[in-house]
Scaffold this motif. Structure first.
Motif, short mmCIF file in Angstrom:
data_model
loop_
_atom_site.label_atom_id
_atom_site.label_comp_id
_atom_site.label_asym_id
_atom_site.label_seq_id
_atom_site.Cartn_x
_atom_site.Cartn_y
_atom_site.Cartn_z
N ILE A 277 3.57 1.78 -3.69
CA ILE A 277 2.12 1.82 -3.92
C ILE A 277 1.66 0.87 -5.03
O ILE A 277 0.67 0.15 -4.85
N PRO A 278 2.34 0.78 -6.18
CA PRO A 278 1.88 -0.18 -7.19
C PRO A 278 1.90 -1.63 -6.69
O PRO A 278 1.01 -2.41 -7.00
N ASP A 279 2.93 -1.99 -5.89
CA ASP A 279 2.99 -3.34 -5.33
C ASP A 279 1.88 -3.54 -4.31
O ASP A 279 1.34 -4.64 -4.17
N LEU A 280 1.53 -2.47 -3.60
CA LEU A 280 0.44 -2.56 -2.64
C LEU A 280 -0.88 -2.83 -3.37
O LEU A 280 -1.69 -3.65 -2.92
N PHE A 281 -1.10 -2.14 -4.49
CA PHE A 281 -2.30 -2.40 -5.29
C PHE A 281 -2.36 -3.87 -5.72
O PHE A 281 -3.40 -4.52 -5.62
N SER A 282 -1.24 -4.38 -6.20
CA SER A 282 -1.20 -5.77 -6.66
C SER A 282 -1.50 -6.74 -5.53
O SER A 282 -2.22 -7.72 -5.72
N SER A 283 -0.97 -6.45 -4.35
CA SER A 283 -1.21 -7.32 -3.20
C SER A 283 -2.67 -7.31 -2.79
O SER A 283 -3.21 -8.31 -2.31
N GLY A 284 -3.32 -6.17 -2.99
CA GLY A 284 -4.71 -6.04 -2.57
C GLY A 284 -5.70 -6.84 -3.39
O GLY A 284 -6.87 -6.97 -3.00
N VAL A 285 -5.26 -7.38 -4.53
CA VAL A 285 -6.17 -8.16 -5.37
C VAL A 285 -5.79 -9.64 -5.41
O VAL A 285 -6.32 -10.39 -6.21
N VAL A 286 -4.89 -10.06 -4.52
CA VAL A 286 -4.48 -11.46 -4.50
C VAL A 286 -5.63 -12.37 -4.11
O VAL A 286 -5.89 -13.40 -4.75
N CYS A 287 -6.35 -12.01 -3.06
CA CYS A 287 -7.49 -12.80 -2.61
C CYS A 287 -8.38 -11.92 -1.74
O CYS A 287 -8.02 -10.77 -1.42
N ARG A 288 -9.52 -12.44 -1.35
CA ARG A 288 -10.49 -11.64 -0.60
C ARG A 288 -9.94 -11.20 0.75
O ARG A 288 -10.10 -10.05 1.16
N SER A 289 -9.26 -12.11 1.47
CA SER A 289 -8.75 -11.76 2.79
C SER A 289 -7.67 -10.68 2.69
O SER A 289 -7.63 -9.75 3.50
N TRP A 290 -6.79 -10.77 1.68
CA TRP A 290 -5.77 -9.75 1.51
C TRP A 290 -6.39 -8.41 1.12
O TRP A 290 -5.91 -7.35 1.53
N HIS A 291 -7.45 -8.45 0.32
CA HIS A 291 -8.10 -7.22 -0.10
C HIS A 291 -8.70 -6.49 1.11
O HIS A 291 -8.61 -5.26 1.22
N LEU A 292 -9.30 -7.24 2.04
CA LEU A 292 -9.88 -6.63 3.23
C LEU A 292 -8.80 -5.98 4.10
O LEU A 292 -8.99 -4.90 4.64
N ILE A 293 -7.66 -6.65 4.20
CA ILE A 293 -6.56 -6.09 4.98
C ILE A 293 -5.95 -4.87 4.27
O ILE A 293 -5.55 -3.89 4.90
N TYR A 294 -5.89 -4.94 2.94
CA TYR A 294 -5.43 -3.79 2.15
C TYR A 294 -6.32 -2.57 2.41
O TYR A 294 -5.83 -1.45 2.61
N LEU A 295 -7.63 -2.77 2.42
CA LEU A 295 -8.56 -1.67 2.70
C LEU A 295 -8.35 -1.14 4.12
O LEU A 295 -8.43 0.08 4.35
N GLU A 296 -8.09 -2.05 5.05
CA GLU A 296 -7.85 -1.64 6.43
C GLU A 296 -6.56 -0.82 6.52
O GLU A 296 -6.49 0.18 7.25
N ALA A 297 -5.53 -1.22 5.78
CA ALA A 297 -4.28 -0.46 5.76
C ALA A 297 -4.49 0.96 5.25
O ALA A 297 -3.93 1.92 5.79
N ARG A 298 -5.32 1.09 4.25
CA ARG A 298 -5.61 2.42 3.73
C ARG A 298 -6.43 3.24 4.72
O ARG A 298 -6.18 4.43 4.92
N ARG A 299 -7.41 2.59 5.36
CA ARG A 299 -8.25 3.30 6.33
C ARG A 299 -7.43 3.80 7.50
O ARG A 299 -7.63 4.92 7.99
N LEU A 300 -6.48 3.00 7.95
CA LEU A 300 -5.64 3.36 9.08
C LEU A 300 -4.45 4.23 8.67
O LEU A 300 -3.62 4.58 9.51
N ARG A 301 -4.35 4.53 7.38
CA ARG A 301 -3.22 5.32 6.84
C ARG A 301 -1.89 4.64 7.18
O ARG A 301 -0.92 5.30 7.59
N ARG A 302 -1.85 3.32 7.01
CA ARG A 302 -0.64 2.57 7.30
C ARG A 302 0.28 2.49 6.08
O ARG A 302 1.36 1.91 6.15
N CYS A 303 -0.17 3.02 4.96
CA CYS A 303 0.64 2.98 3.74
C CYS A 303 1.84 3.91 3.90
O CYS A 303 1.72 5.02 4.41
N SER A 304 3.00 3.46 3.46
CA SER A 304 4.22 4.22 3.66
C SER A 304 4.18 5.55 2.91
O SER A 304 3.88 5.60 1.71
#
Length: 420
Positions: free
Chosen positions: A36-63
């Motif tokens: 999860i901490p690495d996931l947070f870090s990845s979500g702030v790399v750039c705008r496109s990654w942040h949108l996909i990070y939000l989608e991963a959370r919405r879809l409950r794709r987080c491990s």
């Protein structure tokens, strides 16, 4: 964003790679296996990654298979900071929580990635240290045997806790109520706290073991009061509780080794004995754990006193692990839990396979100190965080990396982080 570089001897050395253009499906798969901490870090790399990070959370794709962490208050940071010490990577993650300050709370549980805390007025607050979400439970005065106490001037002064008689299912008027300060009640009313599911999902039942006599009360997220369980005269002396999502029942172990099921799915609570008492006397420090393959275990903790600097500290000296045989109505001692590790303490006990977390020690017990009376009397005394090896009965003391220090208050607790 910064471009990745390749070595000069590569035939593609002139081509830059724009990592922001990675395919969405590929990134979703990658995000689904990150800590999860690495996931947070990845979500702030750039705008496109942040949108996909939000989608991963919405879809409950987080491990959901997150590494266990020891949660504690750090000695070198501010009062609102909570530290998660990852047992797999030995990394520290620091999170700033909302008020009340973390160092002022009592931590008496964790479940489904949420910490169970109580503030200085003894209000129970569930908090997710990853998302920082908080849920407040009904106040103590809504418990059946708790009354607010005021001074002659009308100033709130504390709580009066009445004795409840399970035989008459009424107050025991011959016993003097316990007079507690606003802050003391949290040690008295929440000896154990267990959740039936992630509280953010709704329909979560919160079951507490409370003094006197280690009786039971429960509420549900969204309710306005607590309900006392008086199903039979023997609903008391509980040492530990777990929730079994397979059958929707709570399982409670008592001081004599007895195990009960507590069914809160109907209009009234039902309590049933499924393992008869094993010993003839009441003892402390019993734990109940369910294995991923379905078996149930009891863990019995034995203690000793260490004398240092004129002080006497009570610490764990030995753990005995027993597989519960409900058919034969007995306990079978074992030192083999199929290369798993147990995590016990104030947390809802759980087991993890070491094959998924290679740094964990197989057939071992990860333990944090949860002796309620000792913690109440010695708030800032020694707090053990140890690994007990079931094969040779040895202990390993767990310490944070040298860059950090762990305070003894609030008590440390195990948690598997969750993003829900």
């Amino acid at each position: 964003m910064e471009k990745a570089s390749v070595s000069d001897d590569s035939p593609d050395s002139s081509a830059d790679c724009d990592w922001s253009q990675l395919q969405t499906d590929l990134l979703l798969q990658i995000f689904g296996i990150l800590e999860i901490p690495d996931l947070f870090s990845s979500g702030v790399v750039c705008r496109s990654w942040h949108l996909i990070y939000l989608e991963a959370r919405r879809l409950r794709r987080c491990s959901p298979n997150q590494s266990p962490c020891l949660v504690y208050s750090p000695g070198n940071r501010d009062a609102n900071t909570v530290t998660l010490h990852n047992m797999s990577t030995n990394k520290l993650y620091h999170v700033t929580l909302s008020e009340p300050a973390f160092c002022t709370r009592h931590v008496m549980g964790s479940s489904y990635g949420w910490l169970i805390t109580a503030d200085e007025r003894s209000n129970l607050i569930l908090v997710n240290p990853v998302t920082r979400a908080q849920i407040t439970m009904p106040p103590p005065e809504t418990m059946n045997n708790v009354r607010l106490r005021y001074t002659e001037e009308g100033v709130l002064d504390g709580y009066d806790v009445l004795y409840m008689d399970l035989f008459s299912r009424d107050f025991d008027n011959e016993m003097e109520p316990y007079h507690l300060t606003l802050e003391e009640a949290r040690f008295y009313l929440y000896a154990r706290v267990v959740l039936s599911c992630d509280p953010s999902h709704g329909n979560c039942t919160v079951l507490v073991v409370q003094l006197p006599k280690d009786q039971l009360s429960y509420t549900r997220v969204g309710d306005t009061k607590w309900t006392w369980i008086d199903a039979n005269p023997n609903c008391r002396a509980y040492q530990d509780i777990l929730y079994n999502s397979n059958d929707g029942l709570f399982y409670g172990v008592r001081g004599r080794g007895q195990v009960d099921t507590i069914n809160l799915n109907g209009p009234s609570a039902e309590v049933k004995v499924i393992l008869k008492p094993i010993i003839s006397y009441q003892a402390h420090s019993r734990y109940i754990v369910q294995a991923p393959w379905g078996d149930f275990f009891q863990i019995w903790r034995h203690d000793k006193y260490n004398k240092e600097n004129g002080r006497k500290d009570r610490v764990a000296d030995k753990f005995f692990v027993y597989k519960i045989d409900f058919v034969e109505q007995k306990l079978v001692q074992t030192n083999n839990i199929q290369d798993h590790a147990m995590f016990i303490g104030y947390n809802s006990s759980f087991m993890l396979p070491v094959k998924d977390f290679s740094t964990l020690i197989p057939n071992s017990i990860y333990h944090t100190d949860d002796l309620l009376h000792y913690i109440f009397c010695h708030r800032f005394g020694l707090r053990q965080a140890v690994v007990f090896n079931m094969k040779d009965s040895s202990f390993i003391e767990l310490s944070p990396p040298s860059s950090d220090s762990r305070l003894n208050w609030p008590p440390s607790v195990w948690i598997q982080p969750s993003l829900t």
